[in-house]
Design an enzyme around this catalytic site. Structure first.
Site, mmCIF file in Angstrom:
data_model
loop_
_atom_site.group_PDB
_atom_site.id
_atom_site.type_symbol
_atom_site.label_atom_id
_atom_site.label_comp_id
_atom_site.label_asym_id
_atom_site.label_seq_id
_atom_site.Cartn_x
_atom_site.Cartn_y
_atom_site.Cartn_z
ATOM 1 N N THR A 1 41.104 36.362 38.102
ATOM 2 C CA THR A 1 40.328 36.224 36.865
ATOM 3 C C THR A 1 41.215 36.282 35.618
ATOM 4 O OG1 THR A 1 39.910 38.600 36.789
ATOM 5 C CG2 THR A 1 38.239 37.228 37.870
ATOM 6 N N ASP A 2 42.370 36.945 35.726
ATOM 7 C CA ASP A 2 43.147 37.209 34.511
ATOM 8 C C ASP A 2 43.515 35.943 33.743
ATOM 9 O OD1 ASP A 2 42.980 39.898 34.828
ATOM 10 O OD2 ASP A 2 44.929 40.127 35.790
ATOM 11 N N THR B 1 36.454 31.958 28.441
ATOM 12 C CA THR B 1 37.462 32.964 28.113
ATOM 13 C C THR B 1 37.094 34.247 28.856
ATOM 14 O OG1 THR B 1 38.585 34.040 26.261
ATOM 15 C CG2 THR B 1 36.242 33.708 25.981
ATOM 16 N N ASP C 1 48.890 36.813 42.357
ATOM 17 C CA ASP C 1 48.103 37.503 41.347
ATOM 18 C C ASP C 1 48.171 36.540 40.165
ATOM 19 O OD1 ASP C 1 47.517 40.736 40.292
ATOM 20 O OD2 ASP C 1 47.673 39.083 38.869
ATOM 21 N N CYS D 1 38.223 35.130 15.839
ATOM 22 C CA CYS D 1 36.812 35.355 16.189
ATOM 23 C C CYS D 1 36.506 34.526 17.428
ATOM 24 C CB CYS D 1 35.882 34.893 15.082
ATOM 25 S SG CYS D 1 36.173 35.722 13.537
ATOM 26 N N SER E 1 48.251 36.693 37.150
ATOM 27 C CA SER E 1 49.120 37.012 36.010
ATOM 28 C C SER E 1 50.447 36.261 36.159
ATOM 29 C CB SER E 1 49.431 38.499 35.931
ATOM 30 O OG SER E 1 48.369 39.249 36.401
ATOM 31 N N THR F 1 42.025 38.646 42.929
ATOM 32 C CA THR F 1 41.328 39.802 43.496
ATOM 33 C C THR F 1 40.397 39.424 44.641
ATOM 34 O OG1 THR F 1 41.440 41.024 41.432
ATOM 35 C CG2 THR F 1 39.645 41.610 42.883
#
Ligand code: ASP
Length: 337
Positions: free
Chosen positions: A90-91, A161, A58, A274, A60, A13
């Site tokens: 960022t993905d 993450t 991108d 978690c 992804s 992005t």
């Protein structure tokens, strides 16, 4: 002498422009866009140069091939620069940060991944600070490991993450403190920063294409549906279990599958759903059987780090037993036991 930083622009992005199909990267546009940022020309900043990837991605679409491409670009220019800033979508940034942390052996220069949630060319973009501060921190050279800078915090790459799809503080490091915080000053947390490896010299360990899978356990899961893929197709499996490493035991289906997978050379690594805390196999009856079946504990590793570590270890051509041992060891600051 002024420090010299290499900005590797892979896509994401940060450098995208609006198109009729939504945001997309545009070849040859970004250098001029960042060259006009005043702060990047200030005397207090290191010198920098930018290398643009082709094609721009991108994130992804990032896979093993592109991780190797980033690794090779760092290797090729390793001795020309004092540090590297990798501009990335960022993905999958946390996956790439984890992958690079294993690939770049004997690293003793900063490698900082960053990007933005809003493109540089748009109103209220977070790209400026993320880029400027990453280049500045890389120039300071205090943190010589693979890290991720975003929203004012420098995180260890293989502990990070993506935690928000739309917030400007998009990354978390739930099981490890930030390496630095950028307020008026950059405050380094020296106690948690990794000391660079004893000078064995820098070396790139490229990844091979290994069949890795991530299986998230949920109430009602019918493990039998996954048997053939777990035992015949995959070499490494990250099992995202409940809490401290618990699995449903209702039809006794999973353990024989894990045993069979293990006998076929597959490594099943137990992580937790978690975000915070660690896997403790054996703390409950529902988890102790996992160890007996041959699964290994991922302790407090993120799924991103566990996936990257499986790629790394399988790419080294090690025996199943050695991979099993190393999965539970701390290799790059990715886990605490
Ligand atoms: N889809 C984009 C990417 O990961 C999202 C971003 O950069 O924030 O490349």
């Amino acid at each position: 002498m002024k420090k010299k930083i290499c900005i590797l622009y892979t896509g994401g992005t940060i450098g995208m422009v609006p198109t009729e199909n939504g945001y997309a990267p545009k070849k040859g546009y970004f250098y001029d866009a960042i060259a006009s940022i005043r702060d990047l020309k200030e005397p207090g900043m290191p010198e920098w140069e930018m290398l643009e990837f082709d094609p721009l991605l991108d994130s992804s679409n990032i896979a093993v091939k592109q991780w190797n491409q980033i690794g090779r670009a760092i290797q090729e220019h390793y001795h020309e620069y004092d540090g590297f800033v990798v501009l990335h979508g960022t993905d999958t940034m946390a996956y790439t940060a984890s992958a690079l942390s294993f690939m770049l052996e004997g690293l003793d220069k900063p490698v900082i991944l960053t990007g933005s949630q809003i493109p540089l060319c748009q109103l209220r973009s977070d790209a400026g600070d993320n880029l400027i501060t990453s280049v500045f921190i890389a120039g300071q050279g205090q943190v010589r490991e693979v890290c991720l800078y975003f929203g004012g915090r420098l995180l260890r790459g293989n502990r990070s993450t993506k935690s928000s799809a739309d917030g400007l503080i998009a990354f978390a490091s739930p099981n490890y403190p930030p390496l630095a915080e950028a307020g008026i000053d950059i405050k380094y947390n020296y106690d948690v920063i990794k000391r660079p490896a004893e000078s064995t010299g820098f070396r790139l360990s490229e990844f091979s294409q290994v069949s890795i899978g991530v299986l998230k356990v949920f109430p009602g899961i019918q493990f039998r549906l996954f048997e053939s893929i777990m035992t015949e197709s995959l070499k490494g499996i990250v099992l995202e279990t409940f809490g401290a490493g618990n699995i449903p035991g209702y039809d006794d289906a999973l353990l024989p599958i894990i045993r069979k997978a293990f006998d076929n050379g597959t490594i099943v690594t137990v992580c937790s759903q978690c975000q915070q805390g660690t896997v403790k196999l054996g703390a409950y009856a529902t988890s102790s059987a996992l160890t007996r079946a041959g699964a290994v504990s991922g302790y407090n590793m993120t799924t991103e780090a566990a996936v990257a570590k499986l790629y790394y270890l399988f790419s080294q051509g090690l025996s199943r037993d050695r991979i099993k041992e190393l999965m539970e060891e701390n290799l790059r600051g990715e886990l605490t036991r």
